[in-house]
Write a protein that holds these residues in place. Sequence first.
Motif, PDB file in Angstrom:
ATOM      1  N   TRP A 134     -11.705  70.931  20.224  1.00 39.47           N
ATOM      2  CA  TRP A 134     -10.504  71.693  19.886  1.00 39.47           C
ATOM      3  C   TRP A 134      -9.257  70.830  20.111  1.00 39.47           C
ATOM      4  CZ3 TRP A 134      -6.472  72.930  23.139  1.00 39.47           C
ATOM      5  CH2 TRP A 134      -5.514  73.788  22.602  1.00 39.47           C
ATOM      6  N   ALA A 135      -9.206  70.127  21.240  1.00 39.57           N
ATOM      7  CA  ALA A 135      -8.046  69.286  21.560  1.00 39.57           C
ATOM      8  C   ALA A 135      -7.861  68.186  20.516  1.00 39.57           C
ATOM      9  CB  ALA A 135      -8.194  68.688  22.965  1.00 39.57           C
ATOM     10  N   ASP A 136      -8.963  67.623  20.019  1.00 36.44           N
ATOM     11  CA  ASP A 136      -8.865  66.641  18.924  1.00 36.44           C
ATOM     12  C   ASP A 136      -8.181  67.277  17.726  1.00 36.44           C
ATOM     13  OD1 ASP A 136     -10.172  64.633  20.358  1.00 36.44           O
ATOM     14  OD2 ASP A 136     -12.129  65.037  19.431  1.00 36.44           O
ATOM     15  N   GLY A 137      -8.566  68.505  17.421  1.00 37.05           N
ATOM     16  CA  GLY A 137      -8.036  69.198  16.252  1.00 37.05           C
ATOM     17  C   GLY A 137      -6.559  69.519  16.342  1.00 37.05           C
ATOM     18  N   VAL A 138      -6.059  69.727  17.557  1.00 36.60           N
ATOM     19  CA  VAL A 138      -4.632  70.050  17.700  1.00 36.60           C
ATOM     20  C   VAL A 138      -3.806  68.843  18.125  1.00 36.60           C
ATOM     21  CG1 VAL A 138      -5.048  72.510  18.136  1.00 36.60           C
ATOM     22  CG2 VAL A 138      -4.841  70.924  20.075  1.00 36.60           C
ATOM     23  N   GLY A 139      -4.452  67.696  18.254  1.00 42.44           N
ATOM     24  CA  GLY A 139      -3.715  66.456  18.500  1.00 42.44           C
ATOM     25  C   GLY A 139      -3.361  66.160  19.939  1.00 42.44           C
ATOM     26  N   ILE A 140      -4.085  66.718  20.877  1.00 38.79           N
ATOM     27  CA  ILE A 140      -3.844  66.380  22.281  1.00 38.79           C
ATOM     28  C   ILE A 140      -4.548  65.058  22.565  1.00 38.79           C
ATOM     29  CG2 ILE A 140      -4.228  67.053  24.684  1.00 38.79           C
ATOM     30  CD1 ILE A 140      -3.992  69.945  23.751  1.00 38.79           C
ATOM     31  N   PRO A 141      -3.821  64.064  23.067  1.00 39.33           N
ATOM     32  CA  PRO A 141      -4.451  62.759  23.281  1.00 39.33           C
ATOM     33  C   PRO A 141      -5.553  62.818  24.341  1.00 39.33           C
ATOM     34  CG  PRO A 141      -2.207  62.786  24.167  1.00 39.33           C
ATOM     35  CD  PRO A 141      -2.423  64.097  23.483  1.00 39.33           C
ATOM     36  N   PRO A 142      -6.520  61.922  24.211  1.00 35.27           N
ATOM     37  CA  PRO A 142      -7.599  61.870  25.219  1.00 35.27           C
ATOM     38  C   PRO A 142      -7.024  61.583  26.605  1.00 35.27           C
ATOM     39  CG  PRO A 142      -8.150  60.530  23.311  1.00 35.27           C
ATOM     40  CD  PRO A 142      -6.723  60.947  23.151  1.00 35.27           C
ATOM     41  N   ASP A 143      -7.784  61.969  27.621  1.00 27.88           N
ATOM     42  CA  ASP A 143      -7.379  61.655  28.990  1.00 27.88           C
ATOM     43  C   ASP A 143      -7.334  60.143  29.169  1.00 27.88           C
ATOM     44  OD1 ASP A 143      -7.345  64.361  29.625  1.00 27.88           O
ATOM     45  OD2 ASP A 143      -9.365  64.333  30.477  1.00 27.88           O
ATOM     46  N   PRO A 144      -6.436  59.668  30.032  1.00 30.49           N
ATOM     47  CA  PRO A 144      -6.435  58.227  30.305  1.00 30.49           C
ATOM     48  C   PRO A 144      -7.739  57.825  30.969  1.00 30.49           C
ATOM     49  CG  PRO A 144      -4.917  59.381  31.775  1.00 30.49           C
ATOM     50  CD  PRO A 144      -5.447  60.384  30.804  1.00 30.49           C
ATOM     51  N   PRO A 145      -8.186  56.601  30.731  1.00 30.95           N
ATOM     52  CA  PRO A 145      -9.440  56.155  31.349  1.00 30.95           C
ATOM     53  C   PRO A 145      -9.304  56.135  32.872  1.00 30.95           C
ATOM     54  CG  PRO A 145      -8.516  54.432  29.930  1.00 30.95           C
ATOM     55  CD  PRO A 145      -7.578  55.576  29.910  1.00 30.95           C
ATOM     56  N   THR A 146     -10.385  56.455  33.528  1.00 32.38           N
ATOM     57  CA  THR A 146     -10.404  56.375  34.985  1.00 32.38           C
ATOM     58  C   THR A 146     -10.976  55.033  35.383  1.00 32.38           C
ATOM     59  OG1 THR A 146     -12.582  57.398  35.055  1.00 32.38           O
ATOM     60  CG2 THR A 146     -10.683  58.862  35.274  1.00 32.38           C
ATOM     61  N   GLN A 147     -10.671  54.627  36.588  1.00 31.24           N
ATOM     62  CA  GLN A 147     -11.196  53.361  37.079  1.00 31.24           C
ATOM     63  C   GLN A 147     -11.985  53.619  38.348  1.00 31.24           C
ATOM     64  OE1 GLN A 147      -7.771  50.833  37.504  1.00 31.24           O
ATOM     65  NE2 GLN A 147      -7.777  50.310  35.342  1.00 31.24           N
ATOM     66  N   ASN A 148     -13.024  52.810  38.523  1.00 33.64           N
ATOM     67  CA  ASN A 148     -13.788  52.947  39.760  1.00 33.64           C
ATOM     68  C   ASN A 148     -13.074  52.179  40.881  1.00 33.64           C
ATOM     69  OD1 ASN A 148     -14.469  50.231  39.503  1.00 33.64           O
ATOM     70  ND2 ASN A 148     -16.489  50.652  38.631  1.00 33.64           N
ATOM     71  N   ARG A 149     -13.675  52.115  42.044  1.00 34.91           N
ATOM     72  CA  ARG A 149     -13.021  51.486  43.205  1.00 34.91           C
ATOM     73  C   ARG A 149     -12.705  50.016  42.973  1.00 34.91           C
ATOM     74  NH1 ARG A 149     -16.856  52.811  48.015  1.00 34.91           N
ATOM     75  NH2 ARG A 149     -18.350  52.417  46.376  1.00 34.91           N
ATOM     76  N   ARG A 150     -13.418  49.351  42.105  1.00 34.80           N
ATOM     77  CA  ARG A 150     -13.174  47.935  41.829  1.00 34.80           C
ATOM     78  C   ARG A 150     -12.144  47.732  40.726  1.00 34.80           C
ATOM     79  NH1 ARG A 150     -19.445  46.116  41.626  1.00 34.80           N
ATOM     80  NH2 ARG A 150     -19.929  46.653  43.755  1.00 34.80           N
ATOM     81  N   GLY A 151     -11.602  48.827  40.190  1.00 38.30           N
ATOM     82  CA  GLY A 151     -10.611  48.708  39.135  1.00 38.30           C
ATOM     83  C   GLY A 151     -11.228  48.483  37.767  1.00 38.30           C
ATOM     84  N   ILE A 152     -12.530  48.716  37.651  1.00 44.57           N
ATOM     85  CA  ILE A 152     -13.228  48.511  36.383  1.00 44.57           C
ATOM     86  C   ILE A 152     -13.425  49.864  35.720  1.00 44.57           C
ATOM     87  CG2 ILE A 152     -15.360  47.706  35.310  1.00 44.57           C
ATOM     88  CD1 ILE A 152     -15.678  45.847  37.784  1.00 44.57           C
ATOM     89  N   GLN A 153     -13.096  49.918  34.453  1.00 45.53           N
ATOM     90  CA  GLN A 153     -13.295  51.167  33.724  1.00 45.53           C
ATOM     91  C   GLN A 153     -14.781  51.335  33.427  1.00 45.53           C
ATOM     92  OE1 GLN A 153     -10.892  51.200  30.246  1.00 45.53           O
ATOM     93  NE2 GLN A 153      -8.979  51.064  31.382  1.00 45.53           N
ATOM     94  N   PRO A 154     -15.345  52.499  33.782  1.00 50.34           N
ATOM     95  CA  PRO A 154     -16.770  52.711  33.498  1.00 50.34           C
ATOM     96  C   PRO A 154     -16.999  52.821  31.991  1.00 50.34           C
ATOM     97  CG  PRO A 154     -15.779  54.712  34.392  1.00 50.34           C
ATOM     98  CD  PRO A 154     -14.727  53.633  34.429  1.00 50.34           C
ATOM     99  N   ARG A 155     -18.164  52.390  31.575  1.00 51.43           N
ATOM    100  CA  ARG A 155     -18.517  52.520  30.156  1.00 51.43           C
ATOM    101  C   ARG A 155     -18.791  53.970  29.832  1.00 51.43           C
ATOM    102  NH1 ARG A 155     -22.148  48.163  27.456  1.00 51.43           N
ATOM    103  NH2 ARG A 155     -20.738  46.417  27.645  1.00 51.43           N
ATOM    104  N   ARG A 156     -18.290  54.395  28.692  1.00 51.28           N
ATOM    105  CA  ARG A 156     -18.574  55.748  28.230  1.00 51.28           C
ATOM    106  C   ARG A 156     -19.816  55.693  27.361  1.00 51.28           C
ATOM    107  NH1 ARG A 156     -13.679  59.202  26.397  1.00 51.28           N
ATOM    108  NH2 ARG A 156     -15.347  60.657  26.758  1.00 51.28           N
ATOM    109  N   PRO A 157     -20.643  56.709  27.432  1.00 50.54           N
ATOM    110  CA  PRO A 157     -21.828  56.707  26.564  1.00 50.54           C
ATOM    111  C   PRO A 157     -21.401  56.730  25.102  1.00 50.54           C
ATOM    112  CG  PRO A 157     -21.573  58.827  27.666  1.00 50.54           C
ATOM    113  CD  PRO A 157     -20.532  57.899  28.223  1.00 50.54           C
TER     114      PRO A 157
END
Length: 168
Positions: A134-157
Amino acid sequence: FESKHAIYDAMFGQAWSEYEQVELAELADLPRAPRAAIRRSARVFFDFAVANPARHQLMNQRTIPGFEPSAESYAPAVRVLELGRQLLHSLGVTDQADFDIATAIIDGMINQQLSNDPGGTRWSVLLDRAVDIWADGVGIPPDPPTQNRRGIQPRRPRHRTPSTRSTS
């Protein structure tokens, strides 16, 4: 109580008043990311509804012939809807039709859960995904990526779509 409908009216008002208190408490501590805030709001209502199917029916479905809540009992439901509308408006969603679609999606997910997997999680686990669609359809941007404790962004499936599936 003077009638069965008077009892239903009191129960209707009590149910919406209880949910209003739950929602007010949750809205006080919503995530900052817009989608996460909407997902949280949807989750709170979903969980409240599926926790008590009979209460959900009284609150959201017209299952009692001839019953219509009094203005006093209906007031908490109106306030709750206004809180939802205000939340979406604060995130840039101002079209009433977009709000209506959001409520229909959430209620549809609740009804699927209660009808087809009572006590389970089949539709519960899909709620965030439905909100994101629904959020895609109304143009709400995706959440900002989160980072783990090492500052590395986890891979999304990676979601497989017809255009990314191999034809061989």
